[in-house]
Design an enzyme around this catalytic site. Structure first.
Site, PDB file in Angstrom:
ATOM      1  CG  HIS A  82      -0.201   0.301   2.546  1.00 22.33           C
ATOM      2  ND1 HIS A  82       0.048  -0.601   3.395  1.00 22.33           N
ATOM      3  CD2 HIS A  82      -0.085   1.459   3.051  1.00 22.33           C
ATOM      4  CE1 HIS A  82       0.475  -0.287   4.507  1.00 22.33           C
ATOM      5  NE2 HIS A  82       0.631   1.226   4.366  1.00 22.33           N
ATOM      6  CG  ASP A 112       0.143  -3.892   3.267  1.00 25.36           C
ATOM      7  OD1 ASP A 112       0.240  -3.402   2.201  1.00 25.36           O
ATOM      8  OD2 ASP A 112       0.131  -3.315   4.429  1.00 25.36           O
ATOM      9  N   GLY A 187       3.848   6.719   8.101  1.00 24.08           N
ATOM     10  CA  GLY A 187       5.229   6.911   7.451  1.00 24.08           C
ATOM     11  C   GLY A 187       6.192   5.612   7.939  1.00 24.08           C
ATOM     12  CG  ASN A 188       7.046   4.011  11.831  1.00 27.52           C
ATOM     13  OD1 ASN A 188       6.879   4.803  12.931  1.00 27.52           O
ATOM     14  ND2 ASN A 188       8.345   3.536  11.722  1.00 27.52           N
ATOM     15  CB  SER A 189       3.496   1.893   6.336  1.00 27.32           C
ATOM     16  OG  SER A 189       2.249   1.984   7.312  1.00 27.32           O
ATOM     17  N   GLY A 242     -12.474 -19.704  -8.583  1.00 25.97           N
ATOM     18  CA  GLY A 242     -13.678 -19.044  -9.473  1.00 25.97           C
ATOM     19  C   GLY A 242     -14.894 -18.892  -8.359  1.00 25.97           C
ATOM     20  CB  VAL A 243     -16.161 -19.778  -5.590  1.00 21.70           C
ATOM     21  CG1 VAL A 243     -16.402 -21.108  -6.259  1.00 21.70           C
ATOM     22  CG2 VAL A 243     -15.243 -19.927  -4.510  1.00 21.70           C
TER      23      VAL A 243
END
Length: 341
Positions: A82, A112, A187-189, A242-243
């Site tokens: 992200h 992530d 900003g720590n991400s 595909g569900v």
């Protein structure tokens, strides 16, 4: 006049007894400080600031800001997916202020995580990924990053819990997440969570909104898996049937008639045309309770079971249809990689 003063030696605290206690406390504080200082000096130079968006900002084009950790001297950098988002322009700034452009090697929104490579950079300071399975609750950890744009900020805390699960931006759950009370800010991400032995044991990823001091990091073992998959394939390989569905309770009478112990299952709401699920004969309203011998107690269990080891394999699936148990065979295929727009 009576004298109640005790003449027994050692009766009551004495200045001589208090001094060793204070000295011991000081020694412990010094050891704690030295551990944090040592970790910061060893890992700090490998932490970079990740800037996204155009160099010249305007009202229409806004960039982002996060952190990253260099994990190899040739410029491989781990951060959050992200943080990079769909940005085409990415820059890395080290602790000495040196700025270099970077490009994305691969992203995995399901965990992530993203892997970057610094352009034209060699012999960079880097940190090693440790074994997150060796962590214990109460262990000292240090978070390093660039919160609110301030370079190389350090916070310390302890491992509050292990094996947590949180929801990723893609809607799937991130497993084996480390919970810590080391203070994190915007900003720590993407910055590292480091053990006292200066090994990266997590990638800081999220804060629960409204909570105080509850922070999370993706375990280093998960990061190592994602890293190897991106280097080999450019993305993380996972199975696909595909569900679309949701977690739903199984009526007790249906469970008794079918002879199953599940209290919950994965209720299928949609079946994509020409998908493995459609070819296997699955229908909307079916409740999946087992896949390849693994008990399914909800959508998260079904997603977890569809890993790379079940790609292109004929699997058995148990479903409840109209309260009756049915056994089907399904052949998952490889899920298409996530495209960055």
């Amino acid at each position: 006049m009576l004298d109640f003063t005790s003449d027994i030696p050692g009766d009551g605290p004495s200045p001589e007894a208090a001094e060793p206690t204070q000295a011991n406390d000081q020694a412990l504080l010094d050891a704690y400080s030295n551990a944090v200082i040592g970790v910061t000096e060893r890992v700090g130079p490998a932490v970079v600031r990740v800037e996204t968006g155009p160099k010249v900002r305007n009202a229409r084009e806004r960039g982002g800001l996060g952190s990253g950790i260099v994990i190899s001297p040739d410029g491989l950098v781990l951060t959050n997916s992200h943080v990079v988002g769909s940005s085409k322009e990415i820059r890395l700034r080290d602790t000495e202020g040196f700025v270099t452009d970077a490009h994305v090697l691969g992203v995995d929104p399901d965990t992530d995580l993203a892997l970057l490579r610094a352009d034209g950079a060699r012999d960079l300071a880097y940190a090693s990924l440790g074994n997150s399975k060796s962590l214990r609750r109460g262990q000292l950890v240090v978070a390093i990053g660039n919160p609110l744009g301030f370079e190389s900020t350090v916070t310390a805390g302890v491992v509050s819990a292990l094996g947590r699960s949180i929801r990723s931006v893609s809607g799937r759950t991130i497993e084996d997440v480390i919970q810590t009370d080391a203070a994190l800010n915007p900003g720590n991400s993407g910055g590292p969570l480091v053990s006292s032995s200066a090994e990266v044991i997590g990638i800081n990823t999220a804060i629960i909104s409204g909570a105080q001091g509850i922070c999370f990091a993706v375990a280093s073992n998960t990061a190592q898996f994602v890293l190897s998959e991106i280097i080999r394939h450019g993305y993380v390989r996972r199975a696909y049937i595909g569900v679309a569905g949701q977690t739903a309770p199984i009526p007790r009478r249906h469970a008794v008639v079918a002879g199953v112990d599940n209290k919950m299952g994965a209720l299928l709401a949609q079946i994509e045309p020409d998908s493995p699920a459609a070819k296997a004969g699955l229908l909307p309203g079916d409740v999946v309770i087992k896949l390849d011998g693994v008990e399914v107690n909800g959508v998260d269990d079904l997603i977890r079971a569809l890993d790379r080891d079940r790609i292109d394999r004929q699997l058995s699936m148990d479903v409840l249809r109209m309260g009756r148990l049915r056994a089907l065979d399904i052949h998952p295929i490889e899920r298409k990689p996530v495209a960055r727009s």
